[in-house]
Design a protein around this motif. Structure first.
Motif: not given
Length: 172
Positions: A138-148, A161-164
């Motif tokens: 459910m979650a990984l689709a919402r957390f692309a790189p640079e997502t705050p 934070g943000r996704v690196l």
């Protein structure tokens, strides 16, 4: 001489109360209604009620009803840069453990981090940590790189934070 409880004695008490309940049920079934004998059967059935909760708890401990990814060794899915809020949040109790929620927009996702919450909050500066989702599908689709995102622990906003980087998983 003091009375010491042991698991064997507890099991004996449970078995005896179960036997009383079975006998009480049989008495209620065959005794005429109304009668003192039927009332005695009801009383014997009621003796079993306090033990039911303990038996259910025992069975739940014995049979894990469901396993989560958090029951397995840590398997990171994201590399994050996170920082505590400035000024730091006032918490009634210090944060313990590595579990929190990452919030994107109005959606929150439970994660565990590679570092305890108290460690990066005490650092007072941005740190890099790895994260594992409770429900990665459910979650990984919402957390692309640079997502705050915002970080919530104990129903309180504690950081951002943000996704690196999205890390490769064991499944591929």
């Amino acid at each position: 001489m003091p009375f010491h409880t042991t698991p064997a004695r507890r099991q004996l008490v449970v078995v005896l109360l179960l036997a009383f309940a079975v006998v009480g049920g049989a008495i209620r079934y065959w005794a005429p209604n109304p009668s003192t004998l039927r009332d005695l059967g009801s009383l014997m059935l009621v003796l079993w009620v306090p033990v039911i909760g303990n038996v259910i708890a025992f069975l739940v401990r014995r049979v894990r009803l469901r396993r989560t990814p958090f029951d397995l060794p840590f398997a990171p899915e994201l590399l994050l840069e996170i920082s505590p809020l400035a000024p730091p949040p006032r918490l009634a109790q210090p944060l313990a453990g590595d579990g929190c929620a990452l919030v994107v927009g109005t959606e929150g996702f439970t994660v565990r981090l590679s570092q305890p919450l108290s460690a990066w909050l005490a650092a007072g500066r941005p740190v890099q940590v790895q994260a594992q989702f409770l429900k990665p599908g459910m979650a990984l689709a919402r957390f692309a790189p640079e997502t705050p995102f915002r970080i919530v622990a104990r129903q309180q906003l504690v950081g951002q934070g943000r996704v690196l980087q999205v890390l490769p998983t064991r499944d591929g």
